[in-house]
Design an enzyme around this catalytic site. Structure first.
Site, PDB file in Angstrom:
ATOM      1  N   ARG B 149      14.693  25.539  -7.764  1.00 50.06           N
ATOM      2  CA  ARG B 149      13.612  26.042  -6.906  1.00 50.06           C
ATOM      3  C   ARG B 149      12.338  25.205  -6.938  1.00 50.06           C
ATOM      4  O   ARG B 149      11.378  25.545  -6.253  1.00 50.06           O
ATOM      5  CB  ARG B 149      13.333  27.514  -7.234  1.00 50.06           C
ATOM      6  CG  ARG B 149      14.545  28.351  -6.850  1.00 50.06           C
ATOM      7  CD  ARG B 149      14.478  29.823  -7.128  1.00 50.06           C
ATOM      8  NE  ARG B 149      15.673  30.427  -6.549  1.00 50.06           N
ATOM      9  CZ  ARG B 149      16.410  31.378  -7.112  1.00 50.06           C
ATOM     10  NH1 ARG B 149      16.070  31.895  -8.273  1.00 50.06           N
ATOM     11  NH2 ARG B 149      17.487  31.837  -6.496  1.00 50.06           N
ATOM     12  N   GLY B 209      20.966  34.311 -16.381  1.00 48.77           N
ATOM     13  CA  GLY B 209      21.974  34.775 -17.320  1.00 48.77           C
ATOM     14  C   GLY B 209      22.271  36.259 -17.349  1.00 48.77           C
ATOM     15  O   GLY B 209      23.087  36.702 -18.148  1.00 48.77           O
ATOM     16  N   GLY B 210      21.630  37.039 -16.457  1.00 42.74           N
ATOM     17  CA  GLY B 210      21.916  38.474 -16.445  1.00 42.74           C
ATOM     18  C   GLY B 210      23.355  38.796 -16.091  1.00 42.74           C
ATOM     19  O   GLY B 210      23.808  39.920 -16.247  1.00 42.74           O
ATOM     20  N   ASN B 297      18.652  41.980 -13.768  1.00 46.91           N
ATOM     21  CA  ASN B 297      19.538  43.105 -14.046  1.00 46.91           C
ATOM     22  C   ASN B 297      20.081  43.119 -15.464  1.00 46.91           C
ATOM     23  O   ASN B 297      20.134  42.100 -16.142  1.00 46.91           O
ATOM     24  CB  ASN B 297      20.719  43.060 -13.088  1.00 46.91           C
ATOM     25  CG  ASN B 297      21.446  41.734 -13.136  1.00 46.91           C
ATOM     26  OD1 ASN B 297      20.948  40.744 -12.595  1.00 46.91           O
ATOM     27  ND2 ASN B 297      22.576  41.671 -13.805  1.00 46.91           N
ATOM     28  N   ASP B 340      23.341  45.981  -9.728  1.00 45.52           N
ATOM     29  CA  ASP B 340      22.784  44.631  -9.653  1.00 45.52           C
ATOM     30  C   ASP B 340      21.649  44.546  -8.635  1.00 45.52           C
ATOM     31  O   ASP B 340      21.471  43.524  -7.961  1.00 45.52           O
ATOM     32  CB  ASP B 340      23.879  43.606  -9.293  1.00 45.52           C
ATOM     33  CG  ASP B 340      23.391  42.159  -9.366  1.00 45.52           C
ATOM     34  OD1 ASP B 340      23.872  41.328  -8.586  1.00 45.52           O
ATOM     35  OD2 ASP B 340      22.483  41.888 -10.175  1.00 45.52           O
ATOM     36  N   ASP B 342      18.592  43.980  -8.891  1.00 43.95           N
ATOM     37  CA  ASP B 342      17.545  43.575  -9.832  1.00 43.95           C
ATOM     38  C   ASP B 342      16.289  43.076  -9.120  1.00 43.95           C
ATOM     39  O   ASP B 342      16.315  42.775  -7.926  1.00 43.95           O
ATOM     40  CB  ASP B 342      18.062  42.518 -10.819  1.00 43.95           C
ATOM     41  CG  ASP B 342      18.613  41.272 -10.147  1.00 43.95           C
ATOM     42  OD1 ASP B 342      18.509  40.206 -10.771  1.00 43.95           O
ATOM     43  OD2 ASP B 342      19.171  41.375  -9.031  1.00 43.95           O
TER      44      ASP B 342
END
Lengths: 197, 569
Positions: B149, B209-210, B297, B340, B342
């Site tokens: 990003r 990494g959620g 999440n 999910d 999140d």
């Protein structure tokens, strides 16, 4: 698992023991990798349709699966004894070695139109390309699928589905969200693909 | 092989090589030199702090520390927008998901691509100064694309997070590595796709990494040395919270609190693998010395049975002290999330009206839920939430083994796409997805760094998908205007003092809207998904708007490799 690979099972086992039991002789990685040629092929073309291509596979994926065979999270009667004796450095080096080789082009046939269509629909609903990327080339710890052996792809997806391959529950969940005939179609679709670099 | 055989083969090889060399001499190989020094000047903290008023540069991923994505330049405006045309196109080497926000400092532009490349470009001509190709380790775990990003800039350095979980500082002039630090072990599921934020000599970064059972964090690293200054675990050791039965908008979460408490008694606190990544930049309030960010999440996404409790601080707005990283306040949007949904889109600091009509410092966030949430900055409390921007059906139906239908789907609502605000109009611009899905749950144990969803989200084949751009009045919560788009939206918005709002679409259309009415004033067909947040800047007094057109991996939008700058003559 029938065929030459089975005949080589004893050879593989003996080679694996040899790999482990030679402390005085420093083997090069090429020497260590010779064991693998027995099933995965001298020039990367596997001996049996059931054995996967590993030449040119993504390095992180190769390493993780050697590690999982070594730990026992993934089980295979041929690979488990071979991986058991490998150190972490061995596994990293073998993964790096095979990742550098050229993926062999097996020239597998294109599926019928309706099969391809079915495959694409299932692929779209699961979202395979979000990890395996748009040419199914994968990256890092995600496997390249494009041009892999069709029978191996199908067996693997079904093994994820019934969780007999237990080292990726995420894949198991995804395979349970589609049907076995979707899986058959997907395996034919992926086997024929090549990658434009 | 016998000695004789070796000699024969050796000779043959020598002959072959000789022949090849003769051939090679017939072909002139021209290797253009595309590495030159970028004419950069050091970026000061004063500049970073005043970015909101700086129309020459675009110094932050989201425009300024408040993250308003409001560009103060007026040269390109509603009366001349029809004359906007491409000034230049840069084509990167990487044809894959492009989510970068271009950063511009004194006419030098930094863009990133998938697989953690960085390019330094001449912002006036589009020519390349240098190209950094990160030497990626073999382990990269990412759920949603190998994207990046963008970079952060400070003094003489450019900062980058990489897919193999490193933080890299590059020399801004040459692109060479000044220092590199491993943030966390990628084998455990950590990786970076976000742009860092630099403030007061510290580089702030979260983690992916959620979807992998990590324990999330926000960290501050010393900008000069790369040493860790402070760490905040987004998952506290006591993660159960208050056993909330409803979300803050009042909807029943259908939790089986008794079953959860029994699981907690049996297995203890699930904090070690509870997820809670932080996907994007925090907003920085320099006056109060705080940062505000939103947390992703819990792991595993769909299976709540393994993680009893509210799962703090997943799916929350969190505020920390900037200097120490100590917790100040939070608000959890979805306690014990199993969908999910999140919190991803970066929060924005803006003055808002509270429920008594008084103007207070506020912080707003657009959720996958389809709401824009408006908070008080001092204690994180919720003032209001907007009208729903997308269809909401069967919230909060629990996931089942066969798959239960609920809207929004797991991508939202608003996914990672940053909003923009026009503070004069009091409007926030959000880009949404309508993507009907079924939610399937299947329990499995922690897989040690592998994908761990606890089920699957499936897009319902044959059901229409689309998107929208919604302008929300954050002082009332009402939708001011809404434009439907043929495909789900992923990318982000830019608002300008020229009365415009820019955003791009998956089908290649990059458009400018009238910020007040939502009328489409200008369109350009970029040829690949415009799924990146736009930026704007000036060089030699001339304004430009710039955006990446490279598509998106997560929802498989057409890939490309273009960075396109536009201007009005």
């Amino acid at each position: 698992m029938a065929g030459r690979c089975t005949d080589l099972r004893r050879l593989a086992l003996l080679s694996a023991i040899a790999l482990v039991g030679l402390p005085a002789h420093a083997q090069t990685i090429e020497e260590k990798a010779q064991v693998c040629a027995g099933c995965h092929g001298e020039a990367g073309v596997p001996q049996e349709k059931t054995a996967p291509i590993i030449w040119g596979q993504n390095e992180g994926y190769l390493y993780l699966n050697l590690r999982d065979f070594n730990k026992g999270t993934r089980k295979n009667e041929l690979m488990s004894p071979i991986a058991e004796g490998l150190s972490k450095d061995d596994m990293k080096a073998l993964a790096a070695y095979f990742a550098k080789q050229k993926w062999p082009h097996l020239d597998q046939p294109a599926p019928a139109k309706d099969v391809a269509s079915k495959a694409q629909s299932a692929i779209g609903s699961v979202g395979c390309t979000s990890c395996h990327l748009d040419q199914f080339q994968g990256d890092g710890t995600t496997a390249r699928l494009a041009g892999q052996q069709q029978e191996y792809l199908k067996t693997t997806m079904l093994a994820f589905r019934d969780r007999s391959r237990a080292n990726n529950p995420g894949m198991s969940d995804l395979m349970n969200s589609i049907q076995p005939d979707d899986i058959d179609a997907i395996s034919q679709y992926l086997a024929e693909l090549q990658i434009n670099r | 092989m016998s000695c004789r055989e070796v000699i024969i083969i050796g000779a043959a090889l020598l002959l072959a090589r000789g022949a090849h060399q003769a051939q090679a001499q017939e072909i002139e190989h021209f290797t253009p030199t595309t590495t030159t020094m970028a004419p950069t000047k050091d970026v000061t903290q004063e500049q970073l702090s005043a970015a909101g008023d700086d129309k020459n540069n675009f110094l932050h991923t989201n425009g300024n520390y408040e993250q308003t994505r409001f560009y103060p330049g007026k040269e390109i405006n509603t009366s001349n927008i029809k004359k906007l045309h491409p000034a230049w196109i840069f084509q990167t080497e990487v044809k894959e998901s492009l989510e970068t926000t271009p950063i511009v400092v004194d006419g030098v532009m930094y863009v990133t691509t998938s697989f953690s490349h960085v390019y330094a470009l001449n912002a006036k001509t589009g020519e390349q100064y240098w190209h950094y190709k990160h030497k990626m380790g073999p382990i990269t775990t990412y759920c949603c694309g190998p994207n990046n990003r963008g970079v952060a800039v400070y003094k003489d350095k450019v900062y980058l997070g990489t897919l193999d979980a490193k933080l890299v500082a590059l020399d801004a002039k040459t692109g060479s590595v000044a220092w590199e630090t491993e943030i966390a072990d990628p084998e455990e599921g950590y990786s970076e796709t976000m742009a860092p934020t630099v403030v007061n000599g510290k580089v702030l970064i979260g983690t992916n990494g959620g979807e992998y059972g990590i324990r999330g964090f926000v960290r501050a690293y010393d900008a000069e040395t790369g040493k860790l200054v402070w760490n905040f675990d987004t998952i506290p050791e006591n993660s159960v919270g208050v056993w909330a039965t409803h979300d803050p908008t009042g909807k029943d979460l259908l939790r089986d609190i008794a079953a959860e408490k029994a699981a907690y008694e049996k297995n203890g606190d699930p904090y070690k693998t509870l997820g809670g990544g932080v996907w994007q930049n925090p907003a920085v309030d320099l006056k109060t010395g705080r940062i505000y960010f939103v947390v992703g999440n819990p792991s595993p996404d769909l299976d709540g049975s393994l993680r009893p409790g509210d799962n703090l601080y997943t799916d929350s707005l969190v505020a920390l002290d900037l200097e120490t990283g100590k917790y100040i306040c939070h608000l959890q949007y979805i306690p014990h999330d199993v969908w999910d949904l999140d919190a991803v889109s970066p929060p924005i600091l803006v003055d808002v009206k509270d429920n008594d009509g008084k103007t207070v410092p506020g912080v707003i966030h657009a959720g996958k839920t389809g709401f824009v949430y408006v908070h008080k900055r001092d204690d994180c409390s919720l003032i209001r939430f907007s009208e729903p921007m997308v269809a909401q059906e069967n919230m909060w139906t629990l996931p089942t083994k066969e798959g239960a239908r609920m809207l929004p789907g797991a991508n939202g609502g608003v996914e990672w796409s940053p909003m923009a605000v026009n503070p004069e109009l009091g409007l926030a611009y959000a880009v949404n997805l309508h993507q009907p899905m079924t939610y399937q749950v299947q329990s499995s144990p922690y897989p040690e760094g592998k994908l761990w969803l606890g089920g699957a989200f499936k897009v319902i084949p044959g059901e229409e998908q689309f998107g929208n751009i919604t302008a929300v009045d954050y002082n009332s919560g009402k939708i001011k205007w809404q434009v439907k788009t043929p495909q789900p939206m992923m990318g982000g918005a830019l608002a300008t003092a020229g009365g415009l709002m820019f955003t791009g679409e998956a089908n290649g259309w990059f458009r400018a809207y009238d910020a007040e009415s939502g009328d489409i004033l200008w369109s350009f067909q970029a040829g690949a998904g415009v799924n990146a947040p736009p930026a704007a800047y000036s060089v030699d007094g001339k304004e430009y708007v710039v955006v990446g057109a490279g598509g998106n991996t997560q929802i498989d939008f057409k890939r490309g490799n273009n960075i396109i700058a536009f201007t009005v003559d």
